[in-house]
Write a protein that holds these residues in place. Structure first.
Motif, mmCIF file in Angstrom:
data_model
loop_
_atom_site.group_PDB
_atom_site.id
_atom_site.type_symbol
_atom_site.label_atom_id
_atom_site.label_comp_id
_atom_site.label_asym_id
_atom_site.label_seq_id
_atom_site.Cartn_x
_atom_site.Cartn_y
_atom_site.Cartn_z
ATOM 1 N N GLN A 84 1.057 -1.006 -0.440
ATOM 2 C CA GLN A 84 0.111 -0.101 -0.208
ATOM 3 C C GLN A 84 1.060 0.791 -0.272
ATOM 4 O O GLN A 84 0.243 2.207 -0.669
ATOM 5 N N ASP A 85 1.941 1.285 1.124
ATOM 6 C CA ASP A 85 2.132 2.100 1.002
ATOM 7 C C ASP A 85 3.640 2.798 -0.247
ATOM 8 O O ASP A 85 3.662 3.302 -1.103
ATOM 9 N N ALA A 86 3.995 1.318 -1.596
ATOM 10 C CA ALA A 86 4.678 1.608 -2.365
ATOM 11 C C ALA A 86 4.072 1.982 -3.675
ATOM 12 O O ALA A 86 3.897 2.882 -4.488
ATOM 13 N N SER A 87 1.973 1.073 -3.593
ATOM 14 C CA SER A 87 1.143 1.930 -4.055
ATOM 15 C C SER A 87 0.883 3.562 -4.362
ATOM 16 O O SER A 87 0.986 4.253 -4.872
ATOM 17 N N SER A 88 1.266 4.183 -2.609
ATOM 18 C CA SER A 88 0.105 5.434 -2.704
ATOM 19 C C SER A 88 1.791 6.474 -2.818
ATOM 20 O O SER A 88 1.681 7.431 -3.029
ATOM 21 N N GLN A 89 3.076 6.293 -3.308
ATOM 22 C CA GLN A 89 4.285 6.273 -3.273
ATOM 23 C C GLN A 89 4.185 6.498 -5.018
ATOM 24 O O GLN A 89 4.396 7.458 -5.450
ATOM 25 N N LYS A 90 3.831 5.526 -5.286
ATOM 26 C CA LYS A 90 3.743 5.284 -6.841
ATOM 27 C C LYS A 90 2.588 6.415 -7.198
ATOM 28 O O LYS A 90 3.085 7.260 -8.495
ATOM 29 N N LYS A 91 1.713 6.673 -6.806
ATOM 30 C CA LYS A 91 0.559 7.467 -7.179
ATOM 31 C C LYS A 91 1.286 9.021 -6.979
ATOM 32 O O LYS A 91 1.075 9.756 -7.965
ATOM 33 N N LYS A 92 1.693 9.233 -5.620
ATOM 34 C CA LYS A 92 2.675 10.740 -5.965
ATOM 35 C C LYS A 92 3.784 10.982 -6.851
ATOM 36 O O LYS A 92 3.163 12.034 -7.101
#
Length: 281
Positions: free
Chosen positions: A88-96
């Motif tokens: 989830q953190d990686a996905s959030s970072q990717k979206k950012k």
């Protein structure tokens, strides 16, 4: 389930027949005690005692195995939770990062720095970008951004030319697929014809080589157009890397990367070659 019921009834029938055939009493002595009992009952009690003793002997192993299994399940559950959290953190970072990149490209477009067909940076800006990056190379050795500069020259073969009706439909798909695989430290320039120039900061030589090999596979799958038709193109890449202990100009870096592209085209199945800038190839 019916098979288990039938099996239970069969065992019960055998036990009854055994008890009826061995109903006579026999004396049983144990230390100072003596008593009489049915032979069938005594045999069945002996069998039950053996089963109980066997269970008592194996109980510690079974309990220990249960504890180990329970601990492993808890650890697995914890690992799954940690993995989901990291995903989830990686996905959030990717979206950012995607949002930041999108905002960056919109700013470049507003400043008139992008090429209209693909929305990528103009090729004419490449020399300026490389010159600026090379001038800052090694200024801060502790920063990964100042470790090296990689230039990857990508040649899109079999792509439609500018006057082809499919050109405006195909090129955005090509650039979008490549951009999805780019490092956050990479920028793409387009020459308006069939070449992309990717500037990447801060990679070690080994990582840059792996990165180039990876990028060379991004167009292996056919491109899916809006009308559901497919277009196949091929990609060859040449690369040059300048490290903070090397003095080269932007034109030398471009020239060596393009030389590697020509060599990769001559090598048939090999679609990527890279050289360290300033080193004879």
């Amino acid at each position: 389930m019916p098979i288990l019921v039938v099996l239970a009834l069969l065992i019960a029938l055998i036990a009854i027949l055994f008890a009826l055939q061995n109903a006579y009493s026999i004396p049983v002595s144990f230390l100072i005690w003596q008593f009489y009992g049915s032979l069938a009952l005594i045999l069945l009690l002996t069998l039950a005692l053996g089963v109980i003793v066997g269970l008592l002997v194996t109980a510690p192993t079974i309990i220990k195995r249960g504890w180990v299994s329970s601990r492993q399940k808890r650890q697995l559950s914890q690992l799954e939770e940690d993995y989901q959290g990291q995903a989830q953190d990686a996905s959030s970072q990717k979206k950012k990062l995607d949002l930041m990149h999108s905002a960056q490209m919109q700013l470049f477009s507003a400043l008139g720095l992008t090429e209209p067909k693909t929305g990528l940076l103009e090729y004419q800006l490449l020399d300026q970008v490389l010159t600026h990056a090379l001038s800052n190379l090694g200024d801060n050795p502790d920063s990964a951004w100042h470790r090296s500069i990689c230039l990857f020259v990508m040649d899109i073969e079999d792509a439609p030319s500018s006057d082809d009706v499919n050109s405006r439909a195909v090129w955005p798909i090509i650039t979008d697929r490549i951009q999805r695989q780019l490092s956050p430290r990479s920028w793409l320039h387009f020459d308006g014809s069939h070449r992309l120039y990717c500037v990447t900061l801060g990679m070690a030589i080994e990582a840059a080589a792996d990165y180039g090999e990876f990028l060379s596979t991004t167009l292996d799958e056919p491109l899916q157009l809006v009308d559901a038709s497919e277009v196949s193109v091929s990609l060859k890449i040449g690369g040059a890397i300048a490290r903070n202990n090397t003095t080269v100009t932007s034109q030398q870096l471009i020239s060596q990367a393009e030389q590697m592209l020509e060599k990769s085209s001559l090598w048939g199945r090999s679609r990527f070659r890279m050289v360290e800038a300033g080193v004879s190839s």
